[in-house]
Design an enzyme around this catalytic site. Structure first.
Site, PDB file in Angstrom:
ATOM      1  CB  VAL A  71       6.603   9.923  -2.322  1.00 27.91           C
ATOM      2  CG1 VAL A  71       5.249   9.639  -2.950  1.00 27.91           C
ATOM      3  CG2 VAL A  71       7.457  10.770  -3.250  1.00 27.91           C
ATOM      4  CB  CYS A  72       2.975   9.764   2.121  1.00 26.68           C
ATOM      5  SG  CYS A  72       2.112  11.358   2.228  1.00 26.68           S
ATOM      6  CB  ALA A  73      -1.402   8.073   0.227  1.00 23.44           C
ATOM      7  N   GLY A  75       0.504  13.431   0.863  1.00 22.26           N
ATOM      8  CA  GLY A  75       1.400  14.534   1.195  1.00 22.26           C
ATOM      9  C   GLY A  75       1.449  14.910   2.661  1.00 22.26           C
ATOM     10  CG  MET A 100       2.106   8.086  -4.384  1.00 20.25           C
ATOM     11  SD  MET A 100       3.339   8.172  -5.712  1.00 20.25           S
ATOM     12  CE  MET A 100       2.694   6.972  -6.886  1.00 20.25           C
TER      13      MET A 100
END
Length: 376
Positions: A71-73, A75, A100
């Site tokens: 997971v990152c901010a 994708g 996210m």
């Protein structure tokens, strides 16, 4: 190219309490502020910059065949790390598509129950933000209570159910998320309702949501009964649906109570909050099912992902309803509160119609967890 998992697929895993390992590659600060939560979710937080050249940082923390969601901010960097992990022999790695941002915007519909004279009540659970919206349908018509800004989800749901959206209702002027009520009213031709005491600064027309002015959905089979219940805001208004359900807005949650400080009126509204919780709600039937507009703790979710509890039970289990001393109650709801929601002042201005931020700005404003409760 990395293997993806969608926010919808991830939501179902969390609701089903599947064992889940999340590798969150955002900064430690962002991770600590807001993360993907679930009863069976475990986390590894290792920022992208430390992994991009050194996957060995995961040695001993992640097995080669262990299922993990990266997971990152938004994708992008998580897609890169997922691909690197796959190249390094990790066989069960998934990139959260949209990161996210997508997690914050996903809505999971859950059926709450059938209504006495026909019709159904649904709850839309925004797992990534803690928002709860409600969809009441009867005889080809629908009302939506506390809709969030992802209006296309509600429209698609209505089309699938072959119902026309007639009423859009906000229980109060929200401060933690941008309402979709006015936009839905424009898109569907429905009527938008807002408590007039919360609407003194709004720039648009609305229908007053007031006690004594019942709203009917369908062939007058489902009565939506407003109950004035100030405290979180001065206009906060609860709804009794079909004499079975109590939609409490942000006044009462399953494990906490609403905070009175988001309009800068904490000391002014304490007495209103206490009167609503300790007197007004006490006059209602213990058998009403409380359906709040938010949740703060993943433990508030039931086995099917819904959030609700019987009012009588909450008078026993909810600590915010059991503070006998008035001064102790005042301190509880005015001192040592959690941080206020991200950009809550701008969100209030947006919901008043005073500012019109672009979509990406709206997403940025809404980032972070729900913080409408006294404890959260």
């Amino acid at each position: 190219m990395s293997t993806i998992i969608t926010a919808s697929q991830l939501a179902k895993k969390i609701i089903n309490n599947e064992d889940l390992l999340v590798l969150d590659i955002r900064s430690q600060e962002n991770f600590n502020n807001w993360k993907i939560e679930g009863v069976t979710v475990r986390h590894i937080n290792e920022p992208y910059y430390s992994l991009v050249e050194n996957l060995e940082k995961l040695d001993g923390r992640l097995e080669k065949d262990e299922e993990v969601v990266v997971v990152c901010a938004k994708g992008g960097t998580s897609s890169e790390i997922t691909a690197k992990l796959e190249e390094s022999g990790y066989t069960n790695v998934y990139n959260l598509e949209g990161g996210m941002k997508a997690w914050s915007e996903h809505l999971e519909p859950v059926k709450i129950g059938d209504l006495k004279d026909g019709g159904t009540l649904y709850q839309f659970v925004r797992l990534g933000k803690g928002c709860l919206s409600y969809f009441i349908e009867s005889s080809g018509e629908a009302a939506i209570v506390d809709p969030v800004r992802m209006t296309e989800t509600f429209i698609a749901f209505a089309n699938d159910k072959h119902v026309t959206i007639k009423h859009l209702i906000d229980t109060h002027l929200h401060a933690d998320h941008i309402s979709g009520g006015r936009k839905l009213a424009e898109q569907t031709g429905g009527t938008y309702y807002l408590p007039p005491k919360d609407a003194t600064e709004v720039t648009y027309e609305y229908e007053a949501l007031e006690e004594g002015k019942d709203i009917y959905v369908g062939n007058t089979t489902v009565k939506v009964q407003p109950i004035y219940s100030p405290g979180h805001t001065i206009g906060s208004t609860s709804l009794i649906i079909d004499d079975q359900y109590l939609l409490t807005g942000d006044i009462l949650f399953v494990k906490s109570i609403g905070r009175p400080d988001l309009a800068g009126k904490a000391t002014d509204w304490v007495n209103d909050l206490r009167h609503t919780l300790y007197t007004r709600y006490k006059e209602l039937s213990d058998d009403l099912v409380v359906l709040p507009a938010h949740f703060s703790f993943i433990e508030e979710l039931n086995q099917d992902g819904s959030v609700y509890a019987r009012l009588g039970d909450l008078f026993v289990t909810n600590s915010g309803l059991n503070v006998e001393d008035e001064e102790a109650f005042r301190k509880l709801v005015t001192e040592n509160l959690p941080p206020q929601p991200n950009a809550y002042q701008d969100i209030r201005q947006t919901n008043m119609g005073k500012i019109y931020p672009e979509l990406e700005k709206q997403r940025e404003m809404e980032s972070g967890p729900n913080r409408c409760a006294v404890e959260g």
